[in-house]
Design a protein around this motif. Structure first.
Motif, PDB file in Angstrom:
ATOM      1  N   PRO A 133       0.816  -1.215  -0.567  1.00 16.79           N
ATOM      2  CA  PRO A 133       0.127   0.255   0.256  1.00 16.79           C
ATOM      3  C   PRO A 133       1.279   1.043   0.185  1.00 16.79           C
ATOM      4  CG  PRO A 133      -0.993  -1.720   1.533  1.00 16.79           C
ATOM      5  CD  PRO A 133       0.379  -2.144   1.090  1.00 16.79           C
ATOM      6  N   VAL A 151      -4.865  -0.626  -3.508  1.00 15.77           N
ATOM      7  CA  VAL A 151      -3.894  -2.089  -2.612  1.00 15.77           C
ATOM      8  C   VAL A 151      -3.710  -3.034  -3.670  1.00 15.77           C
ATOM      9  CG1 VAL A 151      -4.087  -3.569  -0.181  1.00 15.77           C
ATOM     10  CG2 VAL A 151      -5.324  -1.302  -0.624  1.00 15.77           C
ATOM     11  N   LEU A 153      -2.108  -5.736  -3.798  1.00 21.01           N
ATOM     12  CA  LEU A 153      -1.458  -7.832  -3.021  1.00 21.01           C
ATOM     13  C   LEU A 153      -2.889  -7.814  -2.488  1.00 21.01           C
ATOM     14  CD1 LEU A 153       1.683  -7.333  -2.108  1.00 21.01           C
ATOM     15  CD2 LEU A 153       1.318  -8.591  -5.024  1.00 21.01           C
ATOM     16  N   GLY A 154      -4.146  -7.161  -2.163  1.00 23.60           N
ATOM     17  CA  GLY A 154      -5.578  -7.291  -1.591  1.00 23.60           C
ATOM     18  C   GLY A 154      -6.648  -7.378  -2.679  1.00 23.60           C
ATOM     19  N   LEU A 245      -9.207 -13.948  -2.240  1.00 24.86           N
ATOM     20  CA  LEU A 245     -10.940 -14.721  -2.719  1.00 24.86           C
ATOM     21  C   LEU A 245     -10.163 -15.919  -3.634  1.00 24.86           C
ATOM     22  CD1 LEU A 245     -13.358 -12.213  -4.078  1.00 24.86           C
ATOM     23  CD2 LEU A 245     -13.829 -14.180  -2.687  1.00 24.86           C
ATOM     24  N   ASP A 246      -8.832 -16.099  -3.400  1.00 28.96           N
ATOM     25  CA  ASP A 246      -8.644 -17.814  -4.288  1.00 28.96           C
ATOM     26  C   ASP A 246      -7.726 -17.389  -5.620  1.00 28.96           C
ATOM     27  OD1 ASP A 246      -8.166 -19.536  -2.768  1.00 28.96           O
ATOM     28  OD2 ASP A 246      -9.782 -20.703  -2.647  1.00 28.96           O
TER      29      ASP A 246
ATOM     30  N   THR B  71       3.988 -22.397  10.139  1.00 28.90           N
ATOM     31  CA  THR B  71       3.487 -23.809   9.202  1.00 28.90           C
ATOM     32  C   THR B  71       4.392 -24.985   8.856  1.00 28.90           C
ATOM     33  OG1 THR B  71       2.122 -21.646   8.110  1.00 28.90           O
ATOM     34  CG2 THR B  71       2.427 -23.655   7.210  1.00 28.90           C
ATOM     35  N   ARG B 245     -10.161  -6.021   4.618  1.00 33.41           N
ATOM     36  CA  ARG B 245      -8.994  -7.207   4.213  1.00 33.41           C
ATOM     37  C   ARG B 245      -8.113  -7.301   2.965  1.00 33.41           C
ATOM     38  NH1 ARG B 245      -7.511 -12.121   5.855  1.00 33.41           N
ATOM     39  NH2 ARG B 245      -7.792 -13.871   4.748  1.00 33.41           N
ATOM     40  N   GLU B 246      -7.907  -5.721   2.631  1.00 35.24           N
ATOM     41  CA  GLU B 246      -7.451  -5.682   1.419  1.00 35.24           C
ATOM     42  C   GLU B 246      -6.121  -5.463   2.694  1.00 35.24           C
ATOM     43  OE1 GLU B 246      -8.666  -2.861  -1.779  1.00 35.24           O
ATOM     44  OE2 GLU B 246      -9.992  -3.598  -2.099  1.00 35.24           O
ATOM     45  N   LEU B 247      -6.867  -4.270   3.056  1.00 37.53           N
ATOM     46  CA  LEU B 247      -5.359  -4.150   3.977  1.00 37.53           C
ATOM     47  C   LEU B 247      -4.870  -5.385   5.302  1.00 37.53           C
ATOM     48  CD1 LEU B 247      -6.787  -0.165   4.372  1.00 37.53           C
ATOM     49  CD2 LEU B 247      -4.448  -0.847   3.317  1.00 37.53           C
ATOM     50  N   LEU B 249      -4.402  -8.219   4.729  1.00 42.31           N
ATOM     51  CA  LEU B 249      -3.890  -9.282   3.310  1.00 42.31           C
ATOM     52  C   LEU B 249      -2.041  -8.419   3.260  1.00 42.31           C
ATOM     53  CD1 LEU B 249      -6.325 -11.030   0.961  1.00 42.31           C
ATOM     54  CD2 LEU B 249      -5.193 -11.716   2.808  1.00 42.31           C
ATOM     55  N   ALA B 250      -2.639  -7.157   2.958  1.00 44.78           N
ATOM     56  CA  ALA B 250      -1.487  -6.571   2.025  1.00 44.78           C
ATOM     57  C   ALA B 250      -0.083  -6.064   2.988  1.00 44.78           C
ATOM     58  CB  ALA B 250      -1.747  -5.818   0.617  1.00 44.78           C
ATOM     59  N   LYS B 251      -0.949  -5.454   4.308  1.00 46.77           N
ATOM     60  CA  LYS B 251      -0.746  -4.462   5.084  1.00 46.77           C
ATOM     61  C   LYS B 251       0.161  -4.752   6.376  1.00 46.77           C
ATOM     62  CE  LYS B 251       0.324   0.638   5.788  1.00 46.77           C
ATOM     63  NZ  LYS B 251      -0.539   1.413   6.026  1.00 46.77           N
ATOM     64  N   ILE B 254       0.477  -9.815   8.309  1.00 46.21           N
ATOM     65  CA  ILE B 254       1.757 -10.291   7.986  1.00 46.21           C
ATOM     66  C   ILE B 254       2.335 -10.625   9.445  1.00 46.21           C
ATOM     67  CG2 ILE B 254       3.940 -10.409   7.010  1.00 46.21           C
ATOM     68  CD1 ILE B 254       2.567  -7.802   4.511  1.00 46.21           C
ATOM     69  N   PRO B 401     -11.173 -19.653   2.765  1.00 48.38           N
ATOM     70  CA  PRO B 401     -11.804 -18.908   1.587  1.00 48.38           C
ATOM     71  C   PRO B 401     -13.222 -19.464   1.317  1.00 48.38           C
ATOM     72  CG  PRO B 401     -10.956 -21.235   1.882  1.00 48.38           C
ATOM     73  CD  PRO B 401     -11.129 -20.970   2.745  1.00 48.38           C
ATOM     74  N   ASP B 405     -12.798 -14.743   3.089  1.00 50.73           N
ATOM     75  CA  ASP B 405     -12.435 -13.554   1.980  1.00 50.73           C
ATOM     76  C   ASP B 405     -13.967 -13.150   0.908  1.00 50.73           C
ATOM     77  OD1 ASP B 405     -10.110 -13.737   2.002  1.00 50.73           O
ATOM     78  OD2 ASP B 405      -9.414 -14.126  -0.144  1.00 50.73           O
ATOM     79  N   PRO B 406     -15.046 -14.012   1.271  1.00 49.57           N
ATOM     80  CA  PRO B 406     -15.723 -13.811   0.144  1.00 49.57           C
ATOM     81  C   PRO B 406     -17.355 -12.833   0.863  1.00 49.57           C
ATOM     82  CG  PRO B 406     -15.573 -16.426  -0.256  1.00 49.57           C
ATOM     83  CD  PRO B 406     -15.070 -15.741   1.157  1.00 49.57           C
ATOM     84  N   TYR B 409     -15.291  -9.248   0.586  1.00 50.70           N
ATOM     85  CA  TYR B 409     -14.717  -9.024  -0.744  1.00 50.70           C
ATOM     86  C   TYR B 409     -16.863  -8.272  -1.335  1.00 50.70           C
ATOM     87  CZ  TYR B 409      -9.999  -9.176  -0.918  1.00 50.70           C
ATOM     88  OH  TYR B 409      -8.320  -8.820  -0.113  1.00 50.70           O
TER      89      TYR B 409
END
Lengths: 299, 433
Positions: A133, A151, A153-154, A245-246, B71, B245-247, B249-251, B254, B401, B405-406, B409
């Motif tokens: 971001p 974003v 990657l998101g 979302l896969d 993991t 969710r976007e942020l 995952l990406a920010k 982590i 999944p 996620d669904p 989004y």
């Protein structure tokens, strides 16, 4: 004949020489492959002994696993977009570097560099930062007054494109092969055609491209296989969960996740078998179609 | 000449193998012990020091060790188990202990407690009960742990909002988070609010759990409790009160170091209590954190918190040195010197003597987490059964999944998402019948 007399001795010597490789091949490739073929028909979970379940894994895969089809879709999309773009790009750069100007060697090494470091984890981590971001990419967008709050990657629309861009950027190995191919084209073809009045564009389409088609075939097959088995990119860049979302849940990644994270080794093995067959089919198709577009000089 | 060269090459290739094989035999006068754990860099450093100290105190023991992230750890140990090569001592998790025990991969610790190798005289039974399966102890708890909400005291003061009471509800949580967001212009709450742990504890504070006791079905009937919660969080995400969710995952999602609380971008954050040490060192000097209970459904209802054994040491069934392994586990539990090195990083120690012995050496963050664990010990719900077989399948292949996620989004509504989660989880759990 002299050779025949020594052949047994010499072949023992030969086998001794390849022994280290042979051990690796048997232990790390052949035996695991045969084991996979068997485990695909079992419910092996790595902790208890496998039980034979016939076609159950395959039936479940094709009829009762939505994530499986999402991973097939993501992989096909990735392969069908990234492979042609990567090949065209590699050819373009190879054409640029196919001359004897000063410094060409330096540039060849320079443009190959991303591929040397490219499959490494470090680059994938760097990629995640670039498309973060607050990463470099958004900073550049902001500089040129474009919307910079995506974003990458998101967002399910864009995440896979960051991965496509990553592999296109690693165009080095097909580029080298193209370069070698370009050197094979006899220069007299170009000379005589320019006497006949053909310009560079016409020469490219009438000489370079047809003469390169065997190289194209080789590159296409190799890159297709790489594309179908892509793993590192999504494992690192999008955190190995196939998110969002896969859309980046590549086949190999999903296989790994099932086998090693959900401990469904049998199911993962079955997926590997299907992948093997699919890759073989695609490769076969490409070879079957090759007489229609590949030009061999000897013909 | 040719022959000589060939011989040389063959010898060069084979020599290391031979030398290695021989070397192990020669050193076998020493007692061998192998250990494996998962964790962060911080834990690796501390544990390696602890092992070195053990070898110093026991010069006849040669300890080999391996470590990995969460993991990779399970991939590694599962592969080891399949090959019969498990280390003598392995770190175990509450969620997996039952599965490993069921597959006969662990040794019961009770004989070593009876013969005094493992000394539990300073340990209350409730602290070790989580490691018991069918009346036998298969893992010794390495620290007490509980989920918590960490509050940035400075942010609360700046916004003029009093700290919430211990028995706060999700409604109170929502209004506080929104107020913090409105007044300070930062996130009222950090990311990670839709993880599977919340699924479990929403039902825990209703006197239920995500799974039933036998692990054969979900443990609840009313989907709407979790659907309402999910809807509240999604709305808060859409309003910018919580990172979306976007942020995530990406920010933010982590690592601990990327959490919004570290960079003062969020005023509250969800953690496990033993993560406070790592949070504090990432956030730097001059910050004030307060740990409190998770919100619950109703103020006078059951707590959403339970005291969890953070992790165990177990002895593998494939060991040839169970007595040595037990001795090492005892050292880890009861030796004051080693616990000064370990510094409660695995959670609050189970031995009261150790707790008293190290308290003076702890920084403010660790003292805060000790105090928090004391508060939870007074006000908690009973420890639920370990996660059933199939839990990791549910998380990897259903929860993330198909629900998370669904829904985030906007593909499906929270109600549909929770329904799918319930139906699919039931399918996987039904295999345990």
């Amino acid at each position: 004949m002299k050779i025949k007399k020594h052949s047994t001795r010499e072949s023992i010597d030969g086998y001794l020489f390849i022994l280290p490789w042979l051990i690796g091949f048997l232990g790390l490739n052949l035996i695991p492959m045969v084991a996979t073929l068997y485990l695909g028909f079992t419910d092996f979970d790595m902790l208890s002994s496998p039980e034979f379940t016939g076609l159950a894994n395959f039936i479940r895969m094709f009829t009762d696993d939505v994530r499986y089809w999402a991973s097939v879709k993501a992989t096909l999309y990735f392969a069908f977009v990234s492979v042609p773009v990567r090949l065209v790009f590699a050819l373009f750069v190879a054409m640029m570097l196919h001359n004897n100007r000063r410094g060409t060697h330096f540039y060849r090494a320079l443009y190959y560099a991303p591929s040397v470091v490219g499959s490494s984890v470090a680059v994938a981590v760097m990629w995640r930062e670039i498309f973060g971001p607050n990463g470099l990419f958004n900073a550049i967008l902001a500089k040129v007054h474009l919307p910079a709050d995506t974003v990458w990657l998101g967002d399910p629309r864009f995440a896979i494109w960051t991965l496509i861009l990553l592999v296109v950027w690693q165009f080095g190995s097909p580029m080298l092969i193209f370069l070698a191919g370009l050197k094979q084209i006899p220069t007299d073809l170009y000379e005589s055609s320019s006497i006949d009045g053909a310009g560079p564009v016409r020469q490219f389409f009438k000489i370079t491209l047809p003469m390169l088609t065997p190289i194209f075939l080789f590159n296409l097959v190799m890159q297709m296989i790489t594309g179908f088995t892509a793993f590192t990119q999504s494992f690192i860049v999008t955190n190995g969960k196939g998110t969002p979302l896969d859309t980046t849940n590549f086949y190999a990644l999903y296989l790994y996740s099932r086998a090693f994270e959900s401990f469904q080794m049998g199911y993962g093995s079955a997926m590997a078998i299907v992948l093997l067959i699919a890759v073989a089919l695609f490769t076969g198709l490409i070879f079957k179609s090759s007489p229609m577009w590949v030009h061999y000089e000897s013909e | 000449m040719k022959k000589a060269i060939l011989l040389l090459i063959v010898l060069t290739v084979l020599f290391p193998l031979v030398a290695n094989g021989g070397g192990d035999k020669a050193a076998s006068a020493k007692e061998e012990l192998s250990i494996i754990w998962w964790g962060s860099q911080n834990r690796h450093d501390r544990t390696i020091k602890a092992i070195e100290l053990y070898m110093e105190k026991n010069p006849n023991v040669e300890v080999t060790y391996e470590f990995a992230g969460w993991t990779d750890y399970w991939t590694k140990t599962t592969t080891m188990a399949a090959g019969g090569m498990l280390p003598d001592v392995m770190q175990q998790d509450y969620a997996r202990l039952a599965e490993w025990q069921e597959k006969n991969l662990l040794t019961a610790l009770d004989p070593y407690i009876k013969d005094g190798t493992i000394d539990l005289s300073n340990v209350v039974d409730s602290a070790i009960a989580g490691g018991r399966i069918n009346g036998e102890l298969y893992g010794l708890n390495l620290g007490m742990n509980s989920e918590c909400f960490v509050l940035d005291v400075d942010a609360f003061e700046k916004a003029g909002i009093p700290l919430p009471p211990q028995n706060w509800t999700w409604d109170q949580f929502e209004s506080i988070a929104r107020e913090l967001h409105d007044k300070l212009g930062i996130y009222g709450m950090g990311d990670g609010m839709l993880g599977e742990q919340h699924w479990k504890t929403i039902y825990l504070s209703n006197g239920e759990y995500a799974y039933n006791d036998a692990g054969t079905d979900v443990g609840y009937t009313d989907e709407s409790l979790f659907a309402d919660y999910s809807e509240m969080i999604v709305n808060m995400q859409n309003d910018g009160v919580i990172p979306n969710r976007e942020l995530e995952l990406a920010k933010y999602g982590i690592s601990i170091e990327t959490k919004g609380m570290v960079s003062k971008e969020s005023a509250m954050e969800y953690f496990w209590s033993n993560q406070l040490t790592a949070l504090t060192s990432a956030a730097g000097e001059g910050r004030h954190f307060y740990m409190t209970h998770k919100p619950r459904l109703t103020a006078d209802g059951p707590a959403a918190n339970y005291l969890k054994p953070s992790m165990f040491f177990s002895i593998s069934a494939q060991t040839e040195n169970a007595a040595g392994a037990a001795k090492f586990i005892n050292y880890f539990t009861n030796d004051l010197d080693v616990n000064k090195i370990l510094a409660a990083e695995r959670g609050v120690p189970i031995s009261s003597a150790i707790r008293a012995g190290i308290k003076d050496l702890m920084g403010p963050a660790q003292i805060e987490s000790f105090n928090y664990i004391d508060r939870v010990a007074q006000d908690n719900s009973p420890l639920p059964n370990p996660d059933p077989v199939g839990h990791s399948d549910i998380v990897n292949n259903v929860y993330n999944p198909m629900y998370l996620d669904p829904m985030c989004y906007g593909v499906i509504t929270p109600q549909e998402a929770v329904h799918t989660l319930t139906v699919e989880a039931k399918k996987i759990l039904a295999k345990n019948k």
